[in-house]
Design an enzyme around this catalytic site. Structure first.
Site, short mmCIF file in Angstrom:
data_model
loop_
_atom_site.label_atom_id
_atom_site.label_comp_id
_atom_site.label_asym_id
_atom_site.label_seq_id
_atom_site.Cartn_x
_atom_site.Cartn_y
_atom_site.Cartn_z
N HIS A 4 15.06 -25.68 -52.64
CA HIS A 4 14.08 -25.14 -53.59
C HIS A 4 14.20 -23.62 -53.68
O HIS A 4 14.67 -22.95 -52.75
CB HIS A 4 12.66 -25.53 -53.18
N GLU A 47 10.07 -31.39 -45.78
CA GLU A 47 10.50 -30.40 -44.79
C GLU A 47 9.99 -30.79 -43.40
O GLU A 47 9.07 -31.61 -43.25
CB GLU A 47 9.98 -29.02 -45.19
#
Length: 206
Positions: free
Chosen positions: A15, A85
């Protein structure tokens, strides 16, 4: 017409920038949006990928990954919780320097995070994500996954059969891409931390 290139590769796309990634704070499950600079970087990532064909696009459910996918031209990525994550537990929002003032020598890839995930738990999630990607490639499909720094790194080290602790030797920056593929029968990391589509890749500090 522009030729569409097929390669049976797995592209890992981290990202783009958030406020916490810019300041070095561990960002696990906190659902932050991209900065303005991050949104611009995601658009540049899309331009880099425009002439590639992908049979599958996946994403972490967190908005920083999904927004990066959307701005890069992937409107409907398959949401995959295994791409979340690392859960940093008590270290969420804390920098490594701050942690090491309390725990000198702390290393996430070895020590994990209190009240968060252990390296072994992250390794299991990475193995599951890699297995799915491997099946798609075996079927002749190209894949791209949008995710996060530590999780994508975990996928890379497990892709080549290394122990999860070896993730500490790799660094993947916001807005960058990496490529996993085969060299004959061997799994290889073909490209790593590539930010050449960004205006000043050498300025990267995160």
């Amino acid at each position: 017409m522009v030729a569409i290139e097929r390669s049976q590769r797995i592209v890992l796309a981290r990202h783009a920038e958030t406020e916490w990634s810019r300041s070095g704070r561990h960002t696990g499950r906190t659902d932050l949006e991209l900065t303005a600079a991050g949104r611009d970087a995601a658009v540049l990532l899309g331009a880099r990928l425009r002439h590639r064909r992908f049979d599958h696009a996946g994403s972490s459910p967190l908005q920083r990954a999904v927004t990066t996918a959307h701005l890069a031209g992937f409107d409907d990525p398959v949401i995959d919780d295994d791409l979340l994550e690392w859960d940093y537990g008590d270290y969420e929002g804390v920098t490594t320097a701050e942690i090491r003032r309390e725990r000198p020598g702390w290393e996430l890839w070895v020590d994990g995070a209190p009240n968060g995930e252990s390296p072994e738990e992250v390794s299991e999630r990475a193995d599951a994500a890699v297995e799915r990607a491997t099946r798609r490639c075996a079927d002749g499909f190209d894949s791209i996954v949008f995710g996060h720094g530590h999780m994508l790194t975990a996928m890379a080290v497990r892709w080549v059969g290394l122990p999860i602790a070896d993730g500490r030797h790799l660094r993947i920056s916001t807005g960058s891409i990496a490529i996993l593929r085969w060299k004959r029968e061997n799994r290889v990391i073909d490209l790593w931390n590539d930010r050449s589509h960004l205006t000043d890749p050498l300025a990267d500090t995160d």
